[in-house]
Design an enzyme around this catalytic site. Structure first.
Site, PDB file in Angstrom:
ATOM      1  N   ASP A  61       7.936  15.914  14.696  1.00 43.73           N
ATOM      2  CA  ASP A  61       7.333  15.890  13.358  1.00 43.73           C
ATOM      3  C   ASP A  61       5.824  15.704  13.460  1.00 43.73           C
ATOM      4  OD1 ASP A  61       7.868  13.963  10.309  1.00 43.73           O
ATOM      5  OD2 ASP A  61       7.121  15.987  10.671  1.00 43.73           O
ATOM      6  N   ASP A  76       8.892  -1.535   1.781  1.00 41.28           N
ATOM      7  CA  ASP A  76       7.502  -1.294   1.430  1.00 41.28           C
ATOM      8  C   ASP A  76       6.640  -1.228   2.669  1.00 41.28           C
ATOM      9  OD1 ASP A  76       8.204  -1.425  -1.229  1.00 41.28           O
ATOM     10  OD2 ASP A  76       7.992  -3.623  -1.250  1.00 41.28           O
ATOM     11  N   VAL A  77       5.517  -0.544   2.523  1.00 40.25           N
ATOM     12  CA  VAL A  77       4.470  -0.562   3.544  1.00 40.25           C
ATOM     13  C   VAL A  77       3.335  -1.401   2.966  1.00 40.25           C
ATOM     14  CG1 VAL A  77       2.871   0.808   4.902  1.00 40.25           C
ATOM     15  CG2 VAL A  77       5.154   1.694   4.362  1.00 40.25           C
ATOM     16  N   PHE A 136      13.206   2.314   3.844  1.00 43.21           N
ATOM     17  CA  PHE A 136      13.850   1.024   4.023  1.00 43.21           C
ATOM     18  C   PHE A 136      13.133  -0.087   3.274  1.00 43.21           C
ATOM     19  CE2 PHE A 136      14.882   3.544   7.705  1.00 43.21           C
ATOM     20  CZ  PHE A 136      16.254   3.396   7.763  1.00 43.21           C
ATOM     21  N   LYS A 152       5.426  -3.260   7.710  1.00 43.17           N
ATOM     22  CA  LYS A 152       6.484  -2.528   7.037  1.00 43.17           C
ATOM     23  C   LYS A 152       7.681  -3.460   6.923  1.00 43.17           C
ATOM     24  CE  LYS A 152       9.135   1.709   7.049  1.00 43.17           C
ATOM     25  NZ  LYS A 152       8.968   1.826   5.602  1.00 43.17           N
ATOM     26  N   ILE A 164       0.815  -1.208   0.000  1.00 42.12           N
ATOM     27  CA  ILE A 164       0.000   0.000   0.000  1.00 42.12           C
ATOM     28  C   ILE A 164       0.848   1.257   0.000  1.00 42.12           C
ATOM     29  CG2 ILE A 164      -1.909  -1.138   1.163  1.00 42.12           C
ATOM     30  CD1 ILE A 164      -0.954   0.091   3.754  1.00 42.12           C
TER      31      ILE A 164
END
Lengths: 1088, 192
Positions: A815, A676-677, A674, A719, A669
């Site tokens: 953040d 993919d999610v 680092f 992740k 998605i």
């Protein structure tokens, strides 16, 4: 020196010398006068005599003056020294003749007494030729002149006579001195030379014969002692040398060199120069060349005279006879008490007495024994013997009388019947697999030197082997089982052996008496073996018993842990029995590391806060969490994983490990730095899924999730880490998991676990179906759906609650933005992105990256000014970011500062520009945003204050639309809420010049150290210090505070009231609590 | 050649020499005798050539040393010959027609031998004046007895004192005889 024969200046009376005038008839030409010698220092010698003549008025004169007769003694050459003065011819008046020189004559006579001394003119005229002219003299100085004339003298001359002739000169003869020269005596290198008269000629050198001084002799016998006498009167030695005799030493002092005798008790041999003291025990008389030994002391024949004198040794002492048998004995003795002063000594043993000494044999047989013992054999039984032992050294032979001093001992040999062998009872003491130990007895216990013979030899191929031992036993190793060995023992140097024994390995002694001993020894060995076996069995039993005990203890430990778990479960009334059963099931499954991890996670879960229930005027409000569970006595803080030496240690401590078999991926998605999610599933059978499910149940999902119960998997967000990533990347990847694993709050995203035992490495977290907040708002706005401000207020309240939790944990997010807030199915906001989610580009990203600025990645549009310029990230800077989130939410996902560059954003914000209120934005919310954007970070509100404000808005939704006007700094009072003014949109409000007199509730609680109970107080409608003061002690207890906390609140209120008089204009400014750990700049987060 | 002898002793010094110069010729010999003690007190004296003023008043001024009497154990002499040319260092040259003076200002004891004023000259008139009156006469033999010039001009012949003085005992006897004769002549003169 000069030997003077005549000196005119020493004569006291008139001389009456003869004078003759050849051509005139006068006898008074030469006249004696007196003259004063200026050089005379004695008055007595002031009148000096002189002969004066001055006859220049005579015509052609020849006037002679004769001295008297002078004996020459031993002279071979005489010298005439004249002192005279003359006048020049210019001084004369009417001279008839004038001369300036005169002559000197000499005549030698062979007899000492001439017949007549008177000079007659006539006879002199005839004899004038016999006078020898030896010089003609003239004046050379202006006043006085000295001249010396030399003349050889014949060896037979006895007397001489001097004559002077003047021929018209004006002359004063002031002095006449006649002498000859002699070399004086002298000594050189102990050689003496007598005085010597010089030779006739001026160049003669007369030989001088020398002799040694007394007590000296020639150094080299053949060399003569010769010297020379020069005509000048000095003598020198040319050859030969003398040295002092023995017994005399050379002395050189002011009196000259000589040889003195050595005093008593000293000596000097020939060739040395000094006397030396006599050595020890010796004496000498005067002038000795060597020293004589004292009586009773001697020198060895080979010793020098410089060695001391010594004596023979005295007699040996402690002479004893040992081991006397019928035919032998052993003598031993000690050193003499006096060794005589010499290092060497030896002994002589003699046999005398009534017995026959002819058959006696001594061992060792040396005449000079260096040892102090001797073995004597060959004696006759039942006989008497006398032995003498002498101690001697090198000087013993010179003192025969001393030889009589000896040690004597009388012995009687035993009879043959009484003879006892010295070594007996030889036996086998022990036996081994390849050797034996033999032992024996000795009749004389003093003997300790034995000789053991074994036949045949054990090692080498010989008939027999001997061994010397100094004990009464010895061991032989390496015996051959097939060989029969014979052993016997005797005293060393003794001829008698013991009775031999024979032995063979395996068969024992060959004779019956020893067989019993061998059997006994074997029996003992067998008994020892049995005992060892028994002891071993006992030890084994004990070991088994100990193992059983250890196993039992381990079981007890497990039960105890289980009981502890049960106790914790009982404390949590809301926990369901299923969870307990599941926990128990986990204990019996998995390996040890998993068990430990499970326990840690379980403990964390058990301490998680429950859902607090409190009243609310709003019906059916969604549940939220106000803080830490009141039963929790601890206040946990965030731990920076970078402080661990081993990042994996932190990973194990704060995360749960998931088996790879329990996780699968359905679709990708998104992407990250680092990897993919992904969207995936987690098997409900896995322990992680069970815990997570329980957690969801605890959150009160209710029956709505009934449909999920039937599915075998839970939907999760995964992740992944790219394959082949470096170890550093892997560590950074897992750091986010370690951070997420430390947080547990309804408004903070939760970590389910990590997969580290397979590739790829995964981070598994709860799935947020509605994605990020900004995306959600944008999509809703595009669809035209209406989102009520009440709902938005609830979202902001949730975000503030989560941020308060993180701030209390000591964590600075750095953040906070709408993109990092995720929404679940129920639109509950959860804060995400803990260091690794940045860098992921969403579809709505602008062209320019959001994290580009000088010196690192910083979300410029959401970051406070001091954080941009000084990298000072604090909870206050997160408050600024929260203000921007408010703006984002009110603008329904619009990008802050639109298409401005980052540099422009920074410069504008620094000069005071603030984002304007979005269209249709309630002023209540916008004012809060402005409050968050104070330039001075200490003037910004805390998340606790924000939480209270949003809670108020939730309780009274109508307040959202009303503009509160200018907000006071860090103070929210009841009166302010009643004053609502209308402010034009777009005008930046100015903070009030004066501050309220009372501190805020948050500041007050922070001062007394109870800021963690703020949520509970706010939940019970306590919003200020005055409200807190009006609350009773019982009410505080009812609100959930502990008794100690109530007391602290009461004390703080009392101190506050008494310390601050009413109407004071001073305010209390609490210092913002800084983070304990400074986190490095974060990288991309988990979800975007 | 004439021989002039002077006994330099306060008891034996000739009285005539105290007031009248001695007349000599060139070539004559002057002998000043320092007699030994003979049991009497010895007189130490230094003799100088001086000018007429110092001679008359008995003090020294730039004198020329002539001799010294300093040996009390035996007799010594100071001898000089009157010559026009004297070869002795620092000796005096004599001229005919001139008078020369000799004085001694010593006190007589050894401590005052160097005294420069008074002394024997003043208190005992021990001073000589010598006049050179003629040139040297030729003489053939020393043994001839020459006439001696005395102050009163009495023409008696006596033996040369110099020769007699050289022998000790004989010298004493002759001196006594001479003294007696001298006294007799003096008394005769006084009577006449």
């Amino acid at each position: 020196h000069q030997e003077v024969l005549f000196d005119l200046s020493k004569v006291g009376s008139d001389l009456k010398w003869d004078q003759v005038s050849l051509r005139h008839d006068r006898d008074d030409v030469w006249m004696e006068e007196t003259w004063r010698n200026p050089a005379a220092t004695d008055e007595k010698h002031a009148n000096q005599r002189a002969y004066v003549t001055c006859n220049y008025d005579m015509i052609n004169p020849s006037n002679w003056l004769f001295s008297h007769f002078i004996e020459v003694k031993t002279a071979r050459r005489i010298y005439i020294e004249l002192l005279f003065n003359t006048r020049d011819c210019d001084a004369y008046l009417n001279p008839k003749s004038c001369k300036e020189t005169f002559s000197v004559y000499l005549k030698q006579f062979k007899t000492s007494r001439p017949g007549s001394t008177k000079i007659e003119k006539e006879r002199f005229s005839e004899d004038i030729d016999n006078w020898k002219n030896i010089g003609r003299l003239a004046r050379s100085n202006s006043n006085m002149t000295t001249e010396t004339l030399g003349m050889e003298i014949d060896s037979d001359t006895k007397t001489i006579r001097i004559a002077f002739e003047e021929q018209g000169i004006c002359l004063s003869l002031l002095n006449v001195k006649i002498y000859y020269r002699i070399c004086d005596e002298f000594t050189d290198q102990l050689v003496y030379f007598r005085p010597q008269v010089t030779g006739p000629k001026e160049t003669d050198m007369v030989r001088m014969n020398g002799s040694c001084i007394p007590n000296a002799s020639k150094k080299i016998p053949g060399v003569d002692l010769i010297g020379l006498c020069m005509s000048t009167g000095s003598g020198i030695k040319t050859s030969g040398e003398c040295v002092c005799d023995s017994g005399y030493s050379q002395i050189a002092d002011s009196n000259g060199a000589r040889c003195e005798s050595c005093p008593t008790n000293t000596y000097k041999p020939k060739g040395q120069s000094l006397c030396k003291s006599c050595p020890s025990n010796s004496i000498s008389s005067e002038a000795a060349s060597s020293c004589r030994c004292l009586n009773g002391y001697f020198r060895a024949e080979d010793e020098l005279i410089s060695m001391p004198c010594t004596q023979p040794p005295s007699r040996p002492i402690k002479l004893v006879a040992n081991a006397i048998t019928a035919t032998s004995t052993r003598l031993s003795w000690n050193e003499p008490s006096s060794l005589g002063g010499r290092p060497e000594i030896w002994y002589e043993v003699k046999c005398s007495g009534r017995g026959e000494c002819g058959t006696v044999v001594m061992t060792p047989g040396d005449k000079k024994l260096s040892t102090r013992s001797v073995q004597i054999n060959g004696l006759r039984p039942s006989s008497d013997y006398t032995f003498l032992v002498f101690a001697k050294n090198k000087v013993s032979a010179q003192f025969p009388e001393f030889s009589e001093k000896n040690a004597v001992i009388d012995i009687r040999t035993r009879s043959e019947e009484e003879d006892v062998p010295p070594v007996s009872h030889l036996r086998v003491d022990a036996s081994q697999s390849d050797g034996i130990t033999i032992a024996w007895s000795v009749s004389d216990s003093d003997v300790s030197d034995f000789e053991v013979e074994v036949r045949p030899a054990i090692v080498k191929k010989r008939t027999f082997e001997t061994r010397h031992v100094n004990m009464t036993y010895t061991t032989f190793i390496g015996l051959n089982p097939e060989t029969v060995y014979q052993f016997r023992v005797r005293i060393r140097d003794d001829l008698r052996w013991s009775q031999p024994i024979s032995y063979q390995l395996g068969r024992g002694l060959m004779s019956s008496p020893s067989s019993n001993e061998v059997e006994e020894s074997q029996f003992l060995n067998q008994t020892g073996s049995a005992l060892l076996i028994i002891i071993a069995l006992i030890l084994i039993v004990i070991a088994v018993a100990l193992c059983m005990i250890v196993v039992q203890k381990k079981s007890k430990n497990r039960k105890q842990m289980s009981d502890l778990d049960v106790l914790d479960t009982y404390k949590q009334d809301s926990m369901t029995p299923d969870y307990h059963t599941t926990s128990r099931h986990h204990h019996h499954q998995g390996n040890l590391p998993a068990t430990l991890h499970e326990q840690l996670r379980s403990t964390t879960k058990l301490n998680a806060p429950l859902i607090p229930s409190f009243g609310s005027p709003i019906s059916q409000p969604p549940p939220y969490y106000g803080g830490v569970h009141p039963n929790s006595g601890k206040y946990k803080t965030y731990v920076d994983p970078t402080t661990y030496e081993d990042p994996y240690q932190a990973l194990i401590e704060f995360t749960f490990d998931i088996s790879p078999n329990d996780v699968f991926i359905t679709q990708v998605i998104g992407g990250g730095e680092f990897g993919d999610v992904c969207l995936g599933g987690l098997s409900k059978n896995s322990p992680a899924a069970a815990k997570w499910s329980v957690s969801n149940t605890t959150m009160g999902r209710g029956g709505g999730g009934g449909g999920y119960e039937s599915e075998p998997y839970e939907t999760v967000a995964i992740k992944t880490l790219k394959s082949g990533s470096s170890a550093k990347a892997k560590a950074e990847f897992l750091t986010e998991a370690t951070i997420m694993g430390q947080f547990s709050h309804p408004n903070v995203i939760r970590l389910i676990g990590v997969v580290t035992s397979a590739e790829p490495v995964m981070i598994v977290a709860e799935y947020m179906a509605n994605g990020s907040l900004d995306q959600f708002l944008r999509n809703t706005d595009q669809r035209g759906e209406k989102v009520h401000w009440e709902k938005i207020t609830e979202m902001l309240y949730g975000i503030a609650s989560g941020m308060k939790y993180l701030t209390d944990m000591g964590y600075v997010h750095r953040d906070l933005a709408a993109r990092n807030v995720l929404l679940d199915m129920e639109l509950r906001c959860k804060i995400a992105d803990f260091g690794l989610s940045r860098g992921v580009r969403s579809e709505g990203s602008s062209v320019e990256p959001e994290y580009t600025t000088n010196g690192g990645k910083i979300p410029v549009r959401w970051t406070a000014p001091e954080a941009i310029t000084h990298r000072k990230f604090t909870p206050s800077s997160d408050v600024w970011s929260f203000g921007v989130v408010i703006w984002e939410v009110c603008s329904f996902g619009e990008r802050p500062y639109w298409d401005w560059t980052n540099q422009k954003v920074i410069s504008e914000v620094m000069i005071g520009y603030r984002l304007p209120p979005p269209m249709d934005c309630p002023m209540g919310l916008y004012r809060i945003a402005q409050w968050c954007w104070k330039m001075e970070r200490h003037e910004r509100p805390t998340f606790t204050q924000l939480l209270a404000t949003f809670h108020k808005y939730i309780l009274q939704p109508t307040l959202i639309e009303h503009d509160p006007g200018e907000l006071p700094r860090r103070v929210q009072s009841q009166s302010a809420l009643n004053t609502y003014g209308s402010v034009n949109v777009g005008v930046v409000p100015t903070p009030p010049s004066s501050a309220a007199p009372m501190p805020s509730l948050d500041d007050f609680l922070r001062q007394i150290g109870l800021n963690h109970v703020y949520g509970q107080l706010v939940s019970n409608n306590i919003h200020s210090v005055s409200d807190l003061a009006n609350t009773s002690h019982l009410d505080l207890l009812a609100y959930g505070l502990m008794s100690a906390e109530c007391s602290t609140v009461r004390d703080g209120l009392n101190g506050r009231i008494s310390g601050s008089p009413p109407g004071s204009s001073g305010t209390i400014h609490a210092t913002t609590r800084g983070t304990r750990t400074t986190r490095p700049p974060r990288e991309e987060g988990f979800f975007v | 050649r004439n021989y002039h002898d002077v006994m330099w002793n306060s008891k034996q010094f000739p009285v005539a020499f105290k007031t009248t110069p001695i007349k000599v010729d060139l070539g004559d010999q002057l002998t000043i005798i320092c007699p030994k003690a003979y049991g009497m007190t010895y007189e130490y004296a230094k003799l100088y050539w001086v000018g007429e003023t110092e001679w008359s008043q008995c003090w020294l001024h730039e004198p020329v040393w002539l001799g010294v009497c300093a040996t009390e154990n035996y007799t010594t002499e100071v001898k000089l010959i009157f010559r026009q040319t004297n070869p002795i260092p620092d000796g005096m040259d004599f001229q005919v027609g001139k008078t020369y003076y000799i004085i001694s200002t010593s006190t007589g004891d050894i401590e005052g031998i160097n005294q420069a004023v008074g002394g024997l000259c003043k208190y005992h008139h021990m001073k000589l004046a010598i006049s050179v009156v003629g040139y040297e006469k030729q003489s053939h033999s020393k043994s001839e007895i020459t006439e001696k010039n005395f102050a009163h001009g009495i023409g008696y012949e006596i033996h040369e004192v110099g020769q007699l003085v050289s022998s000790g005992h004989q010298n004493f006897t002759l001196l006594t005889t001479t003294s007696l004769l001298f006294c007799t002549m003096f008394l005769s003169g006084v009577l006449f």
